[in-house]
Design a protein around this motif. Structure first.
Motif, PDB file in Angstrom:
ATOM      1  N   VAL A 116      40.134  -1.343  18.216  1.00 29.29           N
ATOM      2  CA  VAL A 116      38.909  -2.002  18.706  1.00 29.29           C
ATOM      3  C   VAL A 116      37.835  -2.003  17.621  1.00 29.29           C
ATOM      4  N   LEU A 117      37.642  -0.868  16.973  1.00 32.53           N
ATOM      5  CA  LEU A 117      36.585  -0.738  15.973  1.00 32.53           C
ATOM      6  C   LEU A 117      36.801  -1.639  14.766  1.00 32.53           C
ATOM      7  N   THR A 118      38.054  -1.957  14.452  1.00 34.26           N
ATOM      8  CA  THR A 118      38.363  -2.764  13.257  1.00 34.26           C
ATOM      9  C   THR A 118      38.711  -4.205  13.613  1.00 34.26           C
ATOM     10  N   ARG A 119      38.393  -4.619  14.815  1.00 29.42           N
ATOM     11  CA  ARG A 119      38.747  -5.979  15.238  1.00 29.42           C
ATOM     12  C   ARG A 119      38.039  -7.032  14.381  1.00 29.42           C
ATOM     13  N   GLU A 120      36.806  -6.741  13.994  1.00 24.67           N
ATOM     14  CA  GLU A 120      36.018  -7.687  13.192  1.00 24.67           C
ATOM     15  C   GLU A 120      35.338  -6.932  12.052  1.00 24.67           C
ATOM     16  N   HIS A 122      32.237  -5.515  10.142  1.00 25.61           N
ATOM     17  CA  HIS A 122      30.984  -5.096  10.785  1.00 25.61           C
ATOM     18  C   HIS A 122      30.046  -4.424   9.778  1.00 25.61           C
ATOM     19  N   VAL A 123      29.395  -5.249   9.002  1.00 30.22           N
ATOM     20  CA  VAL A 123      28.384  -4.782   8.049  1.00 30.22           C
ATOM     21  C   VAL A 123      27.115  -4.413   8.816  1.00 30.22           C
ATOM     22  N   ALA A 124      26.415  -3.402   8.340  1.00 27.14           N
ATOM     23  CA  ALA A 124      25.175  -2.967   8.986  1.00 27.14           C
ATOM     24  C   ALA A 124      24.199  -4.128   9.137  1.00 27.14           C
ATOM     25  N   GLY A 125      23.540  -4.176  10.281  1.00 30.40           N
ATOM     26  CA  GLY A 125      22.544  -5.201  10.548  1.00 30.40           C
ATOM     27  C   GLY A 125      23.086  -6.477  11.152  1.00 30.40           C
ATOM     28  N   THR A 126      24.401  -6.581  11.316  1.00 28.55           N
ATOM     29  CA  THR A 126      25.010  -7.798  11.874  1.00 28.55           C
ATOM     30  C   THR A 126      25.317  -7.593  13.361  1.00 28.55           C
ATOM     31  N   PRO A 127      25.450  -8.699  14.121  1.00 26.34           N
ATOM     32  CA  PRO A 127      25.811  -8.575  15.540  1.00 26.34           C
ATOM     33  C   PRO A 127      27.130  -7.834  15.738  1.00 26.34           C
ATOM     34  N   GLU A 128      28.068  -8.026  14.814  1.00 28.21           N
ATOM     35  CA  GLU A 128      29.368  -7.357  14.951  1.00 28.21           C
ATOM     36  C   GLU A 128      29.216  -5.842  14.880  1.00 28.21           C
ATOM     37  N   SER A 191      40.587 -13.686   7.953  1.00 29.67           N
ATOM     38  CA  SER A 191      39.312 -13.809   8.648  1.00 29.67           C
ATOM     39  C   SER A 191      38.287 -14.570   7.810  1.00 29.67           C
ATOM     40  N   LYS A 192      37.544 -15.426   8.462  1.00 27.14           N
ATOM     41  CA  LYS A 192      36.473 -16.182   7.798  1.00 27.14           C
ATOM     42  C   LYS A 192      35.135 -15.439   7.853  1.00 27.14           C
ATOM     43  N   GLU A 193      35.121 -14.298   8.531  1.00 28.22           N
ATOM     44  CA  GLU A 193      33.856 -13.589   8.766  1.00 28.22           C
ATOM     45  C   GLU A 193      33.585 -12.480   7.743  1.00 28.22           C
ATOM     46  N   VAL A 194      34.526 -12.234   6.846  1.00 22.24           N
ATOM     47  CA  VAL A 194      34.340 -11.157   5.868  1.00 22.24           C
ATOM     48  C   VAL A 194      33.229 -11.542   4.899  1.00 22.24           C
ATOM     49  N   ILE A 195      32.310 -10.628   4.663  1.00 22.70           N
ATOM     50  CA  ILE A 195      31.189 -10.907   3.762  1.00 22.70           C
ATOM     51  C   ILE A 195      31.702 -11.028   2.335  1.00 22.70           C
ATOM     52  N   PRO A 196      31.232 -12.007   1.551  1.00 21.68           N
ATOM     53  CA  PRO A 196      31.662 -12.109   0.152  1.00 21.68           C
ATOM     54  C   PRO A 196      31.359 -10.822  -0.618  1.00 21.68           C
ATOM     55  N   ALA A 197      32.191 -10.512  -1.575  1.00 20.50           N
ATOM     56  CA  ALA A 197      32.017  -9.270  -2.339  1.00 20.50           C
ATOM     57  C   ALA A 197      30.696  -9.300  -3.107  1.00 20.50           C
ATOM     58  N   PHE A 198      29.923  -8.217  -2.990  1.00 20.62           N
ATOM     59  CA  PHE A 198      28.616  -8.133  -3.655  1.00 20.62           C
ATOM     60  C   PHE A 198      28.218  -6.677  -3.782  1.00 20.62           C
ATOM     61  N   HIS A 199      27.133  -6.442  -4.500  1.00 23.13           N
ATOM     62  CA  HIS A 199      26.532  -5.113  -4.601  1.00 23.13           C
ATOM     63  C   HIS A 199      25.217  -5.110  -3.833  1.00 23.13           C
ATOM     64  N   HIS A 407      29.681   7.914  10.039  1.00 28.58           N
ATOM     65  CA  HIS A 407      29.006   6.610  10.072  1.00 28.58           C
ATOM     66  C   HIS A 407      29.943   5.542  10.617  1.00 28.58           C
ATOM     67  N   ARG A 408      29.367   4.428  11.059  1.00 33.09           N
ATOM     68  CA  ARG A 408      30.102   3.405  11.804  1.00 33.09           C
ATOM     69  C   ARG A 408      30.189   2.062  11.083  1.00 33.09           C
ATOM     70  N   ASP A 409      29.221   1.773  10.211  1.00 31.16           N
ATOM     71  CA  ASP A 409      29.193   0.477   9.541  1.00 31.16           C
ATOM     72  C   ASP A 409      30.231   0.418   8.434  1.00 31.16           C
ATOM     73  N   ALA A 410      30.723  -0.785   8.128  1.00 27.28           N
ATOM     74  CA  ALA A 410      31.771  -0.953   7.108  1.00 27.28           C
ATOM     75  C   ALA A 410      31.499  -2.221   6.317  1.00 27.28           C
ATOM     76  N   TRP A 411      32.012  -2.257   5.066  1.00 26.69           N
ATOM     77  CA  TRP A 411      31.852  -3.470   4.260  1.00 26.69           C
ATOM     78  C   TRP A 411      32.765  -4.589   4.750  1.00 26.69           C
ATOM     79  N   THR A 412      33.944  -4.221   5.236  1.00 26.74           N
ATOM     80  CA  THR A 412      34.814  -5.234   5.849  1.00 26.74           C
ATOM     81  C   THR A 412      35.261  -4.679   7.201  1.00 26.74           C
ATOM     82  N   PHE A 413      36.569  -4.473   7.389  1.00 22.51           N
ATOM     83  CA  PHE A 413      37.070  -3.939   8.657  1.00 22.51           C
ATOM     84  C   PHE A 413      36.942  -2.416   8.716  1.00 22.51           C
TER      85      PHE A 413
END
Length: 762
Positions: A116-120, A122-128, A191-199, A407-413
Motif C-alpha cells: 500500500v505504501l509503495t503504490r504511488e 510520494h514526495v513530501a508536500g504532494t497529495p500522494e 509510472s508517469k507520476e515519478v518526479i524527474p531526477a533532481f537535487h 520517516h514516510r516521504d520518498a523520492w520515488t516509491f
C-alpha cells in the motif's frame, strides 16, 4: 500533547470498602431528654452535655474514618510498590508480555503494508504523500491506538525544467536523456507520476563551460587536482557518488570555483562493474538509474533554523546565508549519460584509484575538450507537511517518553527508503496493540512517530523537536530510529554508548532471520570479526536521530538490515525490487526490524530502572581522548597543547559512572529513589551539549558526537578535530590556541555529565 491509548488502565490493586457509623446498641443522648420533666436550667445543662457528647462522637467517627483511609492508602501504596519490585508478580508479567510480543509478528501484514505504501511515488508536500499520512493515521486508529498529527509549513523545491547537452570534440551536440528506463518486467517503472531526477534546493542556472572530473568530490580530490595543475575555477565538475554526502560534494565544488556540479552513479560503486547484471535480473542499479537527493547543508526547514515552522513562525528570506542553501546548481544523472561526458575529456589521465567501472578508454580529469551546456529551473516553494503519531500512555511515569521514529516521504516509491521502516512501524504498532488487548500497559509512555520531509533535510522530525524542545529535554528517555529498515543481508547499528549493552542484550534474544541456528547477535558479531560487535556512532546528520542526539542530547539507537543498496533513491526502489532481492519472504522485516525495535522499546518503557550503562560510555570516551592525543602527536603540536583537561574530566566521569552503576545494582532489590536515579541516567547525555554548539555549525550542540567536515578521520569530538584539521591544512595559520580552547570545552561538558551522574550539587 500525549494521549492515552485506551480509557481502561492496568488494575494493580484491590480495595476493601470500610463502613463507619453508630455501634450496635448505641443510642444518641438526645433521645433520653423526654424521660422526665426538667427545669429550664436542667434542660439547658442536659442540652449542652448532649451537644458535647455528640461532638466527641462525631470527632471520633471522623478520626476513625481518616485513620482507616490512611491505612488503606498505605496498604495500597505498599502493595503497589511490592508489585513493582523486579522479582515481583508484575515484573514477571512484564517478562511474559515481552515474550508474547516476540511471537505476534506477521510477514503477510508487513508485506501488505509495504504494498500500500509503495503504490504511488510520494514526495513530501504532494497529495500522494498526504495519502500515506492518512494511511498511517487510519492504521494506528484501526489498532485502537491514540493517534494524532501535526502539520508544518516548510520550504521545499521541485524541478520545473532540466536540460543537459554535450558539445563533443568533433563539434557535434549530444542531448543527454536525463531519464530512467521503463522496464517491461516492472510495472512500477512505467509510472508517469515519478518526479524527474533532481537535487532538492539546487538553485536555477543556465551555464556553458568546460568539464573537470573530480572523482568523489572530496576535499582531498580537489587538492589532488590542484597538484596536477588542473584549474577547476569556472568549470562544470562531474563527480561520482559513493564516499561523501552529495551536499558536501556540491559545496566543495563551489568552494573550488566551479559553476555547477553533475553527479552520477558509477557501475564500480553501484553495479559491481556490471559483472553481475542489472535490475530486474539482479539487484544492481541499471545504467539508466539516477540517485535523487537533497543538497541542503543544514537540517530542518531552511527558513526557520532553530525554531519550528508553524503557521505563525518568523521566516528568513530564502537568499539569507543563514538558510544554508546550496550556492551553485547541480543535477544527478545516470552512468549512461555520464559516459559520453567522460569520453569527451582531455587532460591528464586520472590517478588509478579514480578509475571507475564505466566502459571508457580511460578516465581523464579534463578540462576540455568536451563542453557542457547546463540548464535547470527550480520551483522553490513552501508546502504543508504532516507528521503522524500514536501514543501508548505509561501507567506509572506517563511523563517519560520512549520514542520510536521512521520517516514516510520518498523520492520515488521508496520500498527500502523509507517504506520498509514504515511497514515495520505499523506492524510494531499492531503487536503493541495486541499486548494492550491482553492487559499490558507500559510503565512509561511509548510514542510512535511517522516523520515527513526527511528526504529534504530531516525536516519533519527537526521541526517537531524544535517545537517540543523543553519537554523533550526534561522527559525523553531515548529515541530509536529506523529509516531503511531492510535492504538485504546483515545487521548494522549505531547508538550512543550507554545503550550498547541493551542493544546487544536484545539482539541475543532474536533469531537471525537468515541463519536459523544463530541469533542476530551471533551473526552481527561474526561479521565484524572481533570480540564485540561493531556499533557506529552519530557523527553525521543522515537520518532523523540527528535532532534528538545532536540538538537535545537524547540517547538514541539507529539500526537496519543490509548495507548500502544499489537502487537507492532511484525509480527501481520499489515493491518488486524488495520482493525479489531485499526481503523476499519479509522475515527480515518481522524478525529483524519489528521484533528488535519493539523489544528495545519494551525494555526502555517497562524496566524499573533504565537500562543505561555509563561505564561503557566512559570506556568509549577514553578511546576518543587517546585518539586526540595521537592526532596531536602526529601533527607535531606544541607541548602547551595538552589533553590534560580531558584526562582530568574523564577521571571524574569514570568515577561517577562506576558509582551510579553500583547504585543501580543495589536498587534492583529496593524501590526507593528509582525516579531520582533514572533522572540522573536520563539527563547525563544532555550534559554533553554546549549552548554555543560547534564553531561552524552552532545548531549542533553535542560536543562528543556531531558532523565533521572531513569524514575520513576519527569520528568523535568534532570541535577538536575540525580545529586540528584547520591547523594542519596547507597555507593556513596554525592556530593551536583554538584547539586547546576546544579541548577545554569538551572537558567541561564531560565534567558536567559526571556531576549529573553523581546527582549531588558540587
Amino acid at each position: 500533547m500525549l494521549h492515552a491509548n485506551k480509557s481502561a488502565s492496568l488494575h494493580l490493586l484491590t480495595g476493601t470498602a470500610l463502613s463507619h457509623g453508630v455501634a450496635p446498641g448505641e443510642r444518641l443522648s438526645s433521645l433520653e431528654t423526654d424521660i422526665e420533666e426538667r427545669t429550664p436550667l436542667q434542660s439547658a445543662v442536659i442540652h449542652l452535655k448532649n451537644r458535647h457528647n455528640l461532638l466527641i462522637k462525631t470527632c471520633n467517627a471522623a478520626f476513625i474514618l481518616l485513620a482507616s483511609l490512611l491505612i488503606g492508602l498505605s496498604i495500597a501504596f505498599l502493595t503497589r510498590f511490592i508489585l513493582l519490585w523486579p522479582g515481583s508478580e508484575l515484573q514477571h508479567k512484564f517478562d511474559e508480555y515481552h515474550a508474547l510480543f516476540q511471537v505476534l509478528g506477521s510477514n503477510q501484514t508487513i508485506s501488505d503494508h509495504l504494498a500500500v505504501l509503495t503504490r504511488e511515488p510520494h514526495v513530501a508536500g504532494t497529495p500522494e504523500n498526504f495519502a500515506t499520512a492518512e494511511y498511517v493515521l487510519s492504521t494506528f486508529q484501526k489498532y485502537k491506538l491514540s493517534a494524532y498529527y501535526t502539520d508544518y509549513n516548510v520550504l521545499v523545491s521541485y524541478p520545473l525544467d532540466r536540460k543537459l547537452s554535450l558539445t563533443q570534440p568533433n563539434g557535434s551536440v549530444l542531448n543527454l536523456s536525463l531519464k530512467e528506463e521503463a522496464l517491461a518486467e516492472d510495472s512500477y517503472t512505467q509510472s508517469k507520476e515519478v518526479i524527474p531526477a533532481f537535487h532538492a534546493y539546487a538553485p536555477s542556472g543556465n551555464i556553458s563551460a568546460d568539464v573537470v572530473y573530480v572523482n568523489y568530490g572530496r576535499e582531498e580530490d580537489f587538492k589532488k587536482l590542484k597538484e596536477l595543475g588542473v584549474d577547476v575555477n569556472g568549470t562544470i565538475v562531474i563527480a561520482r557518488y559513493g564516499k561523501l554526502y552529495r551536499g558536501d560534494i556540491v559545496d566543495n565544488a563551489a568552494k573550488a570555483g566551479a559553476l555547477a556540479a553533475i553527479l552520477y552513479s558509477d557501475p564500480q560503486d553501484y553495479a559491481e562493474n556490471g559483472t553481475h547484471g542489472y535490475y530486474p535480473q539482479s539487484k544492481w542499479l541499471p545504467s539508466s538509474g539516477i540517485q535523487r537527493g537533497t543538497t541542503f547543508q543544514g537540517v530542518g526547514d531552511p527558513l526557520t533554523p532553530g525554531w519550528p515552522s508553524t503557521s505563525y513562525a518568523e521566516r528568513l528570506d530564502s537568499t539569507s546565508s543563514e538558510a544554508h542553501l546550496p550556492k551553485i546548481p547541480s543535477l544527478p544523472i545516470s552512468s549512461s549519460d555520464a559516459r559520453p561526458i567522460l569520453v569527451a575529456l582531455n587532460g591528464s589521465i586520472a590517478p588509478p584509484e579514480w578509475h571507475g567501472g564505466l566502459d571508457v578508454p580511460t578516465y581523464r580529469v579534463g578540462r576540455g575538450a568536451g563542453r557542457l551546456h547546463f540548464s535547470y529551473t527550480a520551483n522553490l516553494t513552501r508546502v504543508p507537511i504532516r507528521n503522524v503519531y500514536a501514543a501508548i500512555k505509561g501507567f506509572e511515569e506517563p511523563d517519560r517518553y520512549v520514542l520510536l521514529g521512521n520517516h514516510r516521504d520518498a523520492w520515488t516509491f521508496g520500498a527500502v527508503d523509507p517504506s520498509s521502516g514504515t511497514a515495520a512501524l505499523l506492524e510494531l504498532s499492531h503487536r503493541l496493540s495486541k499486548l494492550v488487548d491482553h492487559g499490558w500497559r507500559p510503565r512509561r509512555t511509548i510514542l510512535l512517530c511517522s516523520w515527513d520531509a526527511e528526504e529534504f533535510g530531516l525536516v519533519g522530525s527537526t521541526e517537531w523537536v524544535e517545537q517540543n524542545l523543553d519537554l523533550l529535554s526534561a522527559r525523553a528517555v531515548a529515541y530509536i530510529n529506523v529509516d531503511c529498515a531492510v535492504a538485504g543481508l546483515g545487521f548494522f547499528a549505531a547508538a550512543t554508548p550507554q545503550l550498547d549493552d541493551l542493544l546487544q542484550k536484545i539482539t541475543k534474544k532474536v533469531q537471525d532471520p537468515d541463519s536459523p541456528h544463530k541469533t542476530i547477535y551471533d551473526s552481527w558479531l561474526a561479521s565484524g570479526g572481533g570480540s564485540f560487535p561493531l556499533i557506529g556512532r552519530f557523527y553525521d546528520h543522515s537520518s532523523d536521530y540527528t535532532a534528538f542526539v545532536q540538538h537535545v542530547g537524547v540517547p538514541a539507537i539507529d539500526f537496519y538490515f543490509g548495507a548500502d543498496y544499489p537502487v537507492y533513491h532511484s525509480l527501481y526502489d520499489n515493491y518488486n525490487w524488495m520482493k525479489k532481492f531485499g526481503d523476499p519472504c519479509f522475515q527480515r522485516h518481522v524478525a529483524g526490524t519489528s521484533t528488535v525495535w519493539g523489544l528495545l522499546a519494551l525494555e526502555l518503557a517497562d524496566n524499573l530502572l533504565l537500562p543505561f550503562s555509563y561505564v561503557t560510555y566512559s570506556t568509549e570516551l577514553q578511546a576518543y581522548v587517546k585518539t586526540v592525543e595521537e592526532q596531536l602527536l602526529a601533527a607535531k603540536a606544541p607541548h602547551d597543547v595538552t589533553v590534560a583537561p580531558l584526562n582530568f574530566a574523564l577521571s571524574k566521569f569514570q568515577s561517577a559512572a562506576v558509582k551510579i552503576s553500583q547504585e543501580a545494582e543495589d536498587l534492583k532489590h529496593l524501590v526507593s529513589n528509582k525516579r531520582t536515579i533514572n533522572d540522573q541516567l536520563l539527563l547525563a547525555e544532555r550534559a554533553f551539549l554546549d549552548v554555543d554548539g560547534l564553531r561552524r555549525k552552532p545548531w549542533f550542540k553535542h560536543l562528543v558526537y556531531g558532523p565533521l567536515r572531513n569524514h575520513s578521520g576519527p569520528l568523535s569530538f568534532p570541535g577538536i578535530l575540525d580545529a586540528l584539521a584547520d591547523a594542519v591544512a596547507p597555507g593556513s595559520p596554525q592556530n593551536w590556541a583554538v584547539i586547546q580552547h576546544e579541548i577545554w570545552r569538551v572537558s567541561r561538558v564531560i565534567i558536567r555529565a559526571a556531576l549529573v551522574l553523581q546527582g549531588e550539587l558540587n
